[in-house]
Design a protein around this motif. Structure first.
Motif, mmCIF file in Angstrom:
data_model
loop_
_atom_site.group_PDB
_atom_site.id
_atom_site.type_symbol
_atom_site.label_atom_id
_atom_site.label_comp_id
_atom_site.label_asym_id
_atom_site.label_seq_id
_atom_site.Cartn_x
_atom_site.Cartn_y
_atom_site.Cartn_z
ATOM 1 N N LEU A 103 86.539 36.178 63.988
ATOM 2 C CA LEU A 103 85.709 37.295 64.419
ATOM 3 C C LEU A 103 86.424 38.121 65.495
ATOM 4 N N CYS A 104 87.082 37.416 66.431
ATOM 5 C CA CYS A 104 87.866 38.122 67.456
ATOM 6 C C CYS A 104 89.006 38.900 66.820
ATOM 7 N N LEU A 105 89.719 38.263 65.896
ATOM 8 C CA LEU A 105 90.835 38.928 65.222
ATOM 9 C C LEU A 105 90.355 40.121 64.411
ATOM 10 N N GLY A 106 89.212 39.970 63.734
ATOM 11 C CA GLY A 106 88.716 41.041 62.896
ATOM 12 C C GLY A 106 88.399 42.301 63.689
ATOM 13 N N GLU A 107 87.742 42.137 64.844
ATOM 14 C CA GLU A 107 87.421 43.310 65.650
ATOM 15 C C GLU A 107 88.678 43.963 66.203
ATOM 16 N N LEU A 108 89.589 43.150 66.756
ATOM 17 C CA LEU A 108 90.816 43.708 67.328
ATOM 18 C C LEU A 108 91.662 44.387 66.261
ATOM 19 N N ALA A 109 91.746 43.773 65.071
ATOM 20 C CA ALA A 109 92.568 44.341 64.001
ATOM 21 C C ALA A 109 91.983 45.653 63.493
ATOM 22 N N SER A 110 90.657 45.784 63.501
ATOM 23 C CA SER A 110 90.057 47.055 63.076
ATOM 24 C C SER A 110 90.303 48.149 64.113
ATOM 25 N N MET A 111 90.533 47.753 65.374
ATOM 26 C CA MET A 111 90.874 48.720 66.417
ATOM 27 C C MET A 111 92.338 49.117 66.341
ATOM 28 N N TYR A 112 93.203 48.129 66.088
ATOM 29 C CA TYR A 112 94.655 48.353 66.103
ATOM 30 C C TYR A 112 95.291 47.724 64.861
ATOM 31 N N PRO A 113 95.078 48.304 63.673
ATOM 32 C CA PRO A 113 95.691 47.742 62.460
ATOM 33 C C PRO A 113 97.200 47.941 62.483
ATOM 34 N N SER A 114 97.941 46.847 62.451
ATOM 35 C CA SER A 114 99.395 46.947 62.554
ATOM 36 C C SER A 114 100.050 45.754 61.884
ATOM 37 N N ALA A 115 101.253 45.976 61.353
ATOM 38 C CA ALA A 115 102.036 44.894 60.752
ATOM 39 C C ALA A 115 102.447 43.855 61.788
ATOM 40 N N GLY A 116 102.332 44.202 63.073
ATOM 41 C CA GLY A 116 102.709 43.263 64.122
ATOM 42 C C GLY A 116 101.749 42.112 64.299
ATOM 43 N N GLY A 117 100.606 42.145 63.619
ATOM 44 C CA GLY A 117 99.673 41.033 63.675
ATOM 45 C C GLY A 117 99.196 40.733 65.084
ATOM 46 N N MET A 118 99.157 39.459 65.428
ATOM 47 C CA MET A 118 98.580 39.043 66.707
ATOM 48 C C MET A 118 99.394 39.531 67.895
ATOM 49 N N ALA A 422 90.263 39.873 73.103
ATOM 50 C CA ALA A 422 89.011 40.292 72.480
ATOM 51 C C ALA A 422 87.923 40.522 73.527
ATOM 52 N N PHE A 423 87.924 39.711 74.572
ATOM 53 C CA PHE A 423 86.936 39.897 75.640
ATOM 54 C C PHE A 423 87.262 41.138 76.464
ATOM 55 N N TRP A 424 88.519 41.263 76.856
ATOM 56 C CA TRP A 424 88.911 42.355 77.740
ATOM 57 C C TRP A 424 88.823 43.706 77.045
ATOM 58 N N ALA A 425 89.055 43.737 75.737
ATOM 59 C CA ALA A 425 88.993 45.010 75.003
ATOM 60 C C ALA A 425 87.583 45.582 75.043
ATOM 61 N N ARG A 426 86.557 44.720 74.936
ATOM 62 C CA ARG A 426 85.175 45.215 75.010
ATOM 63 C C ARG A 426 84.852 45.744 76.402
ATOM 64 N N VAL A 427 85.466 45.134 77.414
ATOM 65 C CA VAL A 427 85.174 45.521 78.789
ATOM 66 C C VAL A 427 85.902 46.806 79.165
ATOM 67 N N SER A 428 87.172 46.927 78.786
ATOM 68 C CA SER A 428 88.010 48.015 79.295
ATOM 69 C C SER A 428 88.310 49.114 78.291
ATOM 70 N N ARG A 434 85.620 50.887 66.635
ATOM 71 C CA ARG A 434 85.617 49.525 66.112
ATOM 72 C C ARG A 434 84.915 49.516 64.744
ATOM 73 N N PRO A 435 85.643 49.773 63.667
ATOM 74 C CA PRO A 435 85.005 49.736 62.342
ATOM 75 C C PRO A 435 84.391 48.373 62.023
#
Length: 484
Positions: A103-118, A422-428, A434-435
């Motif tokens: 769930l954390c990965l899904g939200e972050l990846a929808s914000m920053y889709p990139s081949a660089g992964g994690m 994932a926590f800090w992205a929601r805060v800052s 966020r699709p």
């Protein structure tokens, strides 16, 4: 203009604008993100990854990286050694944690889709030192795991054909080389091959599951609530203590792992920002189910727990007992397919991660210009070779087993940073689109940080020492990157 060309141009234009904004922000903050200073090669040459994969393709590639057959028959062994039959409860707990991580990965990846992964997700959400530490923990797995997979293929091939006249190290290198060659062709070829081999894996695991649940000898409730493990002499069993359970947490990350591979194909997925979050969550859920159920089936089918825990492959011990000697050939064939499938998916996934670091200008210019470019098939050829060559070399060294066990610690460290991000992205970063939004926020990132942090704290000193070395290397490179 074709749709593919239009998509490629839109991606390039988007990255041009993103790069310009990054540079303006970097100047204003006086280099707050050192190392990301070079113009990405594909912005200069229009050399961008192309949207050619469906969500099904990406989930299939991620499932190939998970490799349920390899997880059940090979990777589960480390947890049986450290925690005995507590592996049942530990893996059920891990299933919940895996979904929360996804769930954390899904939200972050929808914000920053990139081949660089994690690596990219941490770079975009946390300070630069975290990015460099994540980068080394993440990319080193792309060398260690393919090397171990190559040797695993050799061992199971020799078990199937004992008189096979080729040395194990040569078989390993040939397997790695073939996987790298396919990974450097059109991405659709690798995607279809991995999906086909995943079906073979699931068929084998289906046979194992039916055999296990139709030959029940142990109570599943007792295995979970009253776990046991071998004593020091190996001739008896005793109740598992919490210390042993805690020590098994990091190795358990190796079992249900690889679903994050969906992230590496975000730029090649149709509707990437919209669908990448769904893809990684679906991959995590399917991976958990296809690993946990056969694993539990094998445990309840064990006629004798001492013999089960003493066996080199406890799951294979149960399967052979339930199905007879012919099961060996079914399992050997299934595991060989699974191992090669995992090696191919790993090369494709981590190759894109290496490519992304070069594209982002993370290394000296001479390196960036090589690994940050795509070949004639629009895939990262040189980046894939930077993984395949050292993986072949590593397969000749005896300390590979230690590195493979250490990879569980590296995975836990990366997920710890993902939870923080994932926590800090929601805060800052409240203004970033966020699709895909994780439900139950902030529980998923908080639980992930707490669990992975405790798993790292519970590790043996030798693995914590190895992680400390990686952290120091990452911090040194972060400082050097200011010169790059």
């Amino acid at each position: 203009m074709t749709r593919e060309t239009a998509c490629s141009r839109l991606i390039t234009e988007r990255r041009q604008e993103d790069w310009r904004l990054d540079m303006e922000q970097q100047i204003l903050s006086e280099g707050s993100t050192p190392g990301i200073i070079a113009v990405p090669p594909e912005i200069v040459a229009g050399n961008a990854l192309k949207e050619r994969l469906s969500t099904g393709h990406v989930v299939g590639l991620a499932m190939a990286d998970v490799s349920p057959t390899m997880a059940v028959f090979l990777l589960s062994g480390a947890v049986f050694v450290s925690a005995g039959t507590a592996a049942a409860g530990v893996n059920l707990l891990m299933m919940v944690i895996v979904v929360l991580i996804a769930l954390c990965l899904g939200e972050l990846a929808s914000m920053y889709p990139s081949a660089g992964g994690m690596y990219t997700l941490v770079r975009e959400t946390l300070p630069a030192p975290f990015s460099w530490v994540t980068k080394f923990n993440y990319l080193l797995q792309g060398v260690i795991i393919p090397a171990s997979i190559g040797l695993g293929i050799a061992q199971f091939l020799r078990d199937l054909y004992p008189t096979f006249p080729v040395p194990d190290t040569v078989i390993a290198c040939l397997s790695i080389g073939l996987a790298a060659f396919i990974a450097m062709t059109k991405v659709e070829i690798g995607a279809w091959l991995t999906v086909l081999m995943v079906f073979v894996e699931l068929t084998v695991l289906g046979i194992v599951t039916v055999a296990g649940f139709t030959h029940v000898h142990q109570s599943l409730g007792d295995l979970v609530v009253h776990p046991v493990m071998l004593n020091q002499t190996g001739n008896g069993i005793f109740a598992v203590g919490m210390v042993a359970v805690f020590a098994s947490l990091a190795p358990a990350f190796n079992i249900i792992n690889g679903y994050d591979a969906a992230l590496g194909f975000a730029e090649e997925l149709h509707g990437g920002r919209k669908n990448i979050g769904k893809a990684v969550v679906w991959a995590a859920v399917i991976a958990s189910i296809t690993i946990i159920i056969p694993l539990l089936a094998a445990m309840v089918a064990a006629p004798d727990l001492v013999g089960f825990l003493k066996a080199p492959s406890p799951v294979l011990y149960s399967v052979e007992t339930a199905m007879g000697p012919w099961a060996k050939y079914v399992v050997d064939f299934g595991v060989i397919v699974a191992l090669f499938n995992a090696g191919l998916s790993l090369m494709m996934y981590f190759g894109r991660g290496v490519y992304a670091t070069g594209r982002d200008g993370a290394w000296p210019d001479a390196i960036n210009k090589r690994i940050g470019t795509l070949n004639k098939h629009s895939v990262p050829g040189w980046a894939t070779l930077t993984l395949a060559v050292p993986a072949c070399v590593l397969s000749f060294f005896s300390y590979l087993d230690w590195l493979l066990n250490f990879s569980g610690t590296m995975i836990a460290a990366v997920y710890f940073c993902i939870g923080l991000g994932a926590f800090w992205a929601r805060v800052s970063q409240k203004d970033v689109e966020r699709p895909f939004r994780m439900p139950l926020w902030p529980l998923p990132p908080l639980i992930v940080v707490a669990f992975t942090g405790f798993a790292l704290y519970s590790q043996e000193l030798q693995y914590l020492g190895g992680e400390l070395v990686l952290i120091l290397v990452g911090l040194v490179c972060w400082q050097l990157s200011k010169r790059w």
